[in-house]
Design an enzyme around this catalytic site. Structure first.
Site, PDB file in Angstrom:
ATOM      1  N   TYR A  85      90.096 -63.059  34.625  1.00  0.00           N
ATOM      2  CA  TYR A  85      91.314 -63.469  33.917  1.00  0.00           C
ATOM      3  C   TYR A  85      92.593 -63.127  34.685  1.00  0.00           C
ATOM      4  O   TYR A  85      93.688 -63.475  34.244  1.00  0.00           O
ATOM      5  CB  TYR A  85      91.381 -62.805  32.539  1.00  0.00           C
ATOM      6  CG  TYR A  85      90.226 -63.171  31.647  1.00  0.00           C
ATOM      7  CD1 TYR A  85      90.119 -64.446  31.108  1.00  0.00           C
ATOM      8  CD2 TYR A  85      89.229 -62.249  31.354  1.00  0.00           C
ATOM      9  CE1 TYR A  85      89.055 -64.797  30.297  1.00  0.00           C
ATOM     10  CE2 TYR A  85      88.158 -62.591  30.541  1.00  0.00           C
ATOM     11  CZ  TYR A  85      88.074 -63.862  30.021  1.00  0.00           C
ATOM     12  OH  TYR A  85      87.014 -64.204  29.223  1.00  0.00           O
ATOM     13  N   HIS A 125      97.303 -66.668  30.408  1.00  0.00           N
ATOM     14  CA  HIS A 125      97.271 -65.696  29.314  1.00  0.00           C
ATOM     15  C   HIS A 125      97.616 -64.293  29.806  1.00  0.00           C
ATOM     16  O   HIS A 125      97.996 -63.435  29.015  1.00  0.00           O
ATOM     17  CB  HIS A 125      95.879 -65.704  28.680  1.00  0.00           C
ATOM     18  CG  HIS A 125      95.866 -65.754  27.180  1.00  0.00           C
ATOM     19  ND1 HIS A 125      96.946 -66.068  26.394  1.00  0.00           N
ATOM     20  CD2 HIS A 125      94.849 -65.516  26.305  1.00  0.00           C
ATOM     21  CE1 HIS A 125      96.611 -66.024  25.110  1.00  0.00           C
ATOM     22  NE2 HIS A 125      95.347 -65.692  25.037  1.00  0.00           N
ATOM     23  N   PHE A 159      90.419 -57.315  24.492  1.00  0.00           N
ATOM     24  CA  PHE A 159      90.802 -58.711  24.618  1.00  0.00           C
ATOM     25  C   PHE A 159      92.049 -58.956  23.771  1.00  0.00           C
ATOM     26  O   PHE A 159      92.381 -58.195  22.863  1.00  0.00           O
ATOM     27  CB  PHE A 159      89.636 -59.636  24.249  1.00  0.00           C
ATOM     28  CG  PHE A 159      88.638 -59.732  25.365  1.00  0.00           C
ATOM     29  CD1 PHE A 159      88.855 -60.601  26.426  1.00  0.00           C
ATOM     30  CD2 PHE A 159      87.515 -58.920  25.382  1.00  0.00           C
ATOM     31  CE1 PHE A 159      87.960 -60.671  27.482  1.00  0.00           C
ATOM     32  CE2 PHE A 159      86.616 -58.980  26.426  1.00  0.00           C
ATOM     33  CZ  PHE A 159      86.838 -59.861  27.482  1.00  0.00           C
ATOM     34  N   ASN A 166      93.070 -60.701  21.310  1.00  0.00           N
ATOM     35  CA  ASN A 166      93.109 -60.714  19.846  1.00  0.00           C
ATOM     36  C   ASN A 166      92.923 -59.334  19.221  1.00  0.00           C
ATOM     37  O   ASN A 166      92.937 -59.213  18.000  1.00  0.00           O
ATOM     38  CB  ASN A 166      92.092 -61.709  19.281  1.00  0.00           C
ATOM     39  CG  ASN A 166      90.679 -61.385  19.658  1.00  0.00           C
ATOM     40  OD1 ASN A 166      90.440 -60.523  20.506  1.00  0.00           O
ATOM     41  ND2 ASN A 166      89.727 -62.064  19.053  1.00  0.00           N
ATOM     42  N   ASN A 197      97.344 -65.045  19.312  1.00  0.00           N
ATOM     43  CA  ASN A 197      96.432 -64.044  18.753  1.00  0.00           C
ATOM     44  C   ASN A 197      96.807 -62.613  19.113  1.00  0.00           C
ATOM     45  O   ASN A 197      96.584 -61.695  18.323  1.00  0.00           O
ATOM     46  CB  ASN A 197      94.997 -64.345  19.160  1.00  0.00           C
ATOM     47  CG  ASN A 197      94.454 -65.563  18.454  1.00  0.00           C
ATOM     48  OD1 ASN A 197      94.842 -65.857  17.321  1.00  0.00           O
ATOM     49  ND2 ASN A 197      93.570 -66.294  19.115  1.00  0.00           N
TER      50      ASN A 197
END
EC number: 3.1.1.29
Length: 186
Positions: free
Chosen positions: A14, A19, A64, A66, A112
């Site tokens: 990631y 994000h 993560f 969320n 989120n």
């Protein structure tokens, strides 16, 4: 002490995704202001140092996106930092790539990470919204989890944010935005 939170997802896969632009800003601020190496604490990677005259803790949740609220709550509670002294750097698909906006409070716009933080500490924290744009076709989740096409421009923007961060922390939101826009146009 101020809490500066960079949102992202953990893991190498990631690292260069849209994000994770909050992590990019957090890392840049830590480097530019000579913060010590990050250590694991509060379900996050944490470093404490000074941004100009401001004592600050940089937090990169190790969960993560969320579940980011848990790390923010732990760090804020441990150091008795109210929501009004917390600034969250996060991706925003409603803004074009490279656009930066700042606001205190408000809704989470379906993000989120912000939803998780809202549930943990309320919504009166500051948000630095970092535009990543929307896809012309395809899913939004696929878009924000895909790599930037021009990561150099993201790093340049992160350095401009870092170079002008004291304006924001001093309460001069308009001055901060003005300098980012002016610097970003160059």
């Amino acid at each position: 002490m101020l809490l500066l939170v960079g949102l992202g997802n953990p893991g190498k896969q990631y690292e260069f995704t849209r994000h994770n632009v909050g992590f990019v800003v957090a890392d840049t601020v830590a480097r530019d202001f000579n913060f010590p190496e990050f250590s694991s604490k509060y379900d996050a990677l944490v470093s404490v140092g000074n941004v100009g005259l401001h004592r600050a803790m940089i937090v990169k949740p190790a969960t993560f996106m969320n579940r980011s609220g848990a790390a923010v709550l732990k760090a804020a509670s441990m150091h008795k930092i109210p929501a009004e002294q917390i600034t969250v750097f996060h991706d925003d698909a409603d803004l074009q790539h490279g656009v930066v906006k700042v606001k205190q409070g408000g809704g989470n716009a379906g993000h989120n990470g912000l939803r998780s933080i809202d549930a943990a500490i309320g919504c009166q924290y500051w948000r630095v919204r970092l535009g990543v744009g929307r896809p012309d076709v395809g899913s939004l989740s696929g878009h924000v989890l895909s790599d930037f096409h021009d990561f150099d421009s993201v790093q340049q923007l992160a350095h401009k944010i870092s170079a002008n961060l004291t304006e924001l922390l001093d309460g001069n939101v308009n001055g901060f935005i003005s300098k980012i826009r002016c610097d970003h146009a160059q």
